[in-house]
Write a protein that holds these residues in place. Sequence first.
Motif, PDB file in Angstrom:
ATOM      1  N   LEU A   1      -5.953 -18.900   0.129  1.00 20.56           N
ATOM      2  CA  LEU A   1      -5.373 -17.793   0.881  1.00 20.56           C
ATOM      3  C   LEU A   1      -5.451 -16.537   0.021  1.00 20.56           C
ATOM      4  N   PHE A   2      -5.978 -15.448   0.610  1.00 18.54           N
ATOM      5  CA  PHE A   2      -6.099 -14.177  -0.096  1.00 18.54           C
ATOM      6  C   PHE A   2      -5.467 -13.081   0.750  1.00 18.54           C
ATOM      7  N   LEU A   3      -4.440 -12.442   0.215  1.00 14.10           N
ATOM      8  CA  LEU A   3      -3.734 -11.354   0.897  1.00 14.10           C
ATOM      9  C   LEU A   3      -4.452 -10.042   0.617  1.00 14.10           C
ATOM     10  N   ARG A   4      -4.808  -9.312   1.667  1.00 14.95           N
ATOM     11  CA  ARG A   4      -5.600  -8.088   1.537  1.00 14.95           C
ATOM     12  C   ARG A   4      -4.728  -6.841   1.362  1.00 14.95           C
ATOM     13  N   HIS A   5      -3.647  -6.951   0.600  1.00 15.08           N
ATOM     14  CA  HIS A   5      -2.715  -5.831   0.431  1.00 15.08           C
ATOM     15  C   HIS A   5      -2.147  -5.841  -0.981  1.00 15.08           C
ATOM     16  N   THR A   6      -1.643  -4.674  -1.420  1.00 16.49           N
ATOM     17  CA  THR A   6      -1.128  -4.543  -2.787  1.00 16.49           C
ATOM     18  C   THR A   6       0.381  -4.304  -2.851  1.00 16.49           C
ATOM     19  N   SER A   7       1.080  -4.528  -1.740  1.00 18.88           N
ATOM     20  CA  SER A   7       2.534  -4.315  -1.758  1.00 18.88           C
ATOM     21  C   SER A   7       3.276  -5.476  -1.095  1.00 18.88           C
ATOM     22  N   ALA A   8       2.656  -6.648  -1.124  1.00 22.83           N
ATOM     23  CA  ALA A   8       3.271  -7.890  -0.648  1.00 22.83           C
ATOM     24  C   ALA A   8       2.687  -9.012  -1.493  1.00 22.83           C
ATOM     25  N   SER A   9       3.238 -10.203  -1.372  1.00 19.50           N
ATOM     26  CA  SER A   9       2.769 -11.352  -2.151  1.00 19.50           C
ATOM     27  C   SER A   9       2.672 -12.587  -1.274  1.00 19.50           C
ATOM     28  N   LEU A  10       1.948 -13.572  -1.785  1.00 22.02           N
ATOM     29  CA  LEU A  10       1.927 -14.908  -1.198  1.00 22.02           C
ATOM     30  C   LEU A  10       2.589 -15.847  -2.187  1.00 22.02           C
ATOM     31  N   CYS A  11       3.362 -16.802  -1.677  1.00 24.64           N
ATOM     32  CA  CYS A  11       4.009 -17.743  -2.588  1.00 24.64           C
ATOM     33  C   CYS A  11       4.299 -19.067  -1.887  1.00 24.64           C
ATOM     34  N   ILE A  12       4.495 -20.070  -2.706  1.00 24.81           N
ATOM     35  CA  ILE A  12       4.999 -21.360  -2.245  1.00 24.81           C
ATOM     36  C   ILE A  12       6.385 -21.482  -2.843  1.00 24.81           C
ATOM     37  N   THR A  13       7.365 -21.711  -1.989  1.00 28.20           N
ATOM     38  CA  THR A  13       8.726 -21.862  -2.482  1.00 28.20           C
ATOM     39  C   THR A  13       9.516 -22.789  -1.571  1.00 28.20           C
ATOM     40  N   GLU A  14      10.739 -23.024  -1.936  1.00 24.93           N
ATOM     41  CA  GLU A  14      11.685 -23.870  -1.190  1.00 24.93           C
ATOM     42  C   GLU A  14      11.733 -23.474   0.282  1.00 24.93           C
ATOM     43  N   ASN A  15      11.596 -24.457   1.167  1.00 25.64           N
ATOM     44  CA  ASN A  15      11.634 -24.153   2.597  1.00 25.64           C
ATOM     45  C   ASN A  15      12.868 -24.719   3.296  1.00 25.64           C
ATOM     46  N   ALA A  16      13.780 -25.329   2.547  1.00 19.38           N
ATOM     47  CA  ALA A  16      14.955 -25.937   3.173  1.00 19.38           C
ATOM     48  C   ALA A  16      16.188 -25.037   3.084  1.00 19.38           C
ATOM     49  N   ASP A  17      16.484 -24.524   1.907  1.00 22.64           N
ATOM     50  CA  ASP A  17      17.691 -23.722   1.705  1.00 22.64           C
ATOM     51  C   ASP A  17      17.331 -22.238   1.637  1.00 22.64           C
ATOM     52  N   PRO A  18      17.698 -21.442   2.636  1.00 17.17           N
ATOM     53  CA  PRO A  18      17.354 -20.011   2.626  1.00 17.17           C
ATOM     54  C   PRO A  18      17.993 -19.241   1.467  1.00 17.17           C
ATOM     55  N   GLN A  19      18.993 -19.816   0.810  1.00 14.80           N
ATOM     56  CA  GLN A  19      19.617 -19.153  -0.334  1.00 14.80           C
ATOM     57  C   GLN A  19      18.606 -18.959  -1.463  1.00 14.80           C
ATOM     58  N   VAL A  20      17.639 -19.874  -1.586  1.00 19.20           N
ATOM     59  CA  VAL A  20      16.611 -19.732  -2.613  1.00 19.20           C
ATOM     60  C   VAL A  20      15.849 -18.427  -2.408  1.00 19.20           C
ATOM     61  N   ARG A  21      15.459 -18.143  -1.179  1.00 17.61           N
ATOM     62  CA  ARG A  21      14.711 -16.921  -0.908  1.00 17.61           C
ATOM     63  C   ARG A  21      15.577 -15.675  -1.093  1.00 17.61           C
ATOM     64  N   ARG A  22      16.842 -15.755  -0.760  1.00 19.08           N
ATOM     65  CA  ARG A  22      17.747 -14.617  -1.009  1.00 19.08           C
ATOM     66  C   ARG A  22      17.883 -14.366  -2.511  1.00 19.08           C
ATOM     67  N   ASP A  23      18.001 -15.449  -3.284  1.00 13.90           N
ATOM     68  CA  ASP A  23      18.099 -15.305  -4.741  1.00 13.90           C
ATOM     69  C   ASP A  23      16.817 -14.724  -5.331  1.00 13.90           C
ATOM     70  N   LEU A  24      15.660 -15.154  -4.823  1.00 11.97           N
ATOM     71  CA  LEU A  24      14.391 -14.603  -5.304  1.00 11.97           C
ATOM     72  C   LEU A  24      14.290 -13.115  -4.997  1.00 11.97           C
ATOM     73  N   GLU A  25      14.747 -12.714  -3.814  1.00 11.62           N
ATOM     74  CA  GLU A  25      14.719 -11.292  -3.466  1.00 11.62           C
ATOM     75  C   GLU A  25      15.617 -10.495  -4.412  1.00 11.62           C
ATOM     76  N   GLY A  26      16.792 -11.019  -4.730  1.00 10.56           N
ATOM     77  CA  GLY A  26      17.680 -10.352  -5.683  1.00 10.56           C
ATOM     78  C   GLY A  26      17.055 -10.249  -7.063  1.00 10.56           C
ATOM     79  N   PHE A  27      16.354 -11.303  -7.480  1.00 10.87           N
ATOM     80  CA  PHE A  27      15.652 -11.308  -8.763  1.00 10.87           C
ATOM     81  C   PHE A  27      14.584 -10.214  -8.790  1.00 10.87           C
ATOM     82  N   ALA A  28      13.799 -10.112  -7.716  1.00  6.72           N
ATOM     83  CA  ALA A  28      12.748  -9.092  -7.635  1.00  6.72           C
ATOM     84  C   ALA A  28      13.353  -7.689  -7.657  1.00  6.72           C
ATOM     85  N   GLN A  29      14.485  -7.508  -6.993  1.00  2.00           N
ATOM     86  CA  GLN A  29      15.157  -6.196  -6.975  1.00  2.00           C
ATOM     87  C   GLN A  29      15.576  -5.786  -8.387  1.00  2.00           C
ATOM     88  N   ARG A  30      16.038  -6.755  -9.186  1.00  2.00           N
ATOM     89  CA  ARG A  30      16.444  -6.435 -10.554  1.00  2.00           C
ATOM     90  C   ARG A  30      15.231  -6.128 -11.431  1.00  2.00           C
TER      91      ARG A  30
END
Length: 139
Positions: free
Chosen positions: A39-68
């Motif tokens: 998979l190749f994303l044709r943009h420079t202001s988004a990302s592709l990732c594989i992460t936890e798909n069961a607990d949405p808190q993981v994605r919220r925590d990752l977003e907070g990490f990126a913000q910091r």
Amino acid sequence: MWRQAEIELSTRGRGFHELTAEVEAKVRDSGIRIGICHLFLRHTSASLCITENADPQVRRDLEGFAQRMAPDGDPRFLHDAEGPDDMPAHARSLIFGHELTLPIRNGMLGLGTWQGIYLWEHREGAMRREIIVTFAGEA
């Protein structure tokens, strides 16, 4: 055998947008039984990732990490042509990546039980995104 497809999506703005089912459908359509899905994303202001798909808190925590790591409006960033989230989005894209390579096993993605494929939108506003999906393998 080589195959190629494209995934287009409109994001709702910053956050994670799951692509697992859509990529799985492309794998089935490819006819490949064993091989690689890239998979190749044709943009420079988004990302592709594989992460936890069961607990949405993981994605919220990752977003907070990126913000910091790369906060919006950081005065160290000079590039702000499209707003205070412009350069932070580019920095996050470099850190988290724009491509993924996944195994295809028995005609299916070789993901683990709790893994999902996501486009991680780093911009605040809704965006149109394109992903090139390339398959290599045997039918």
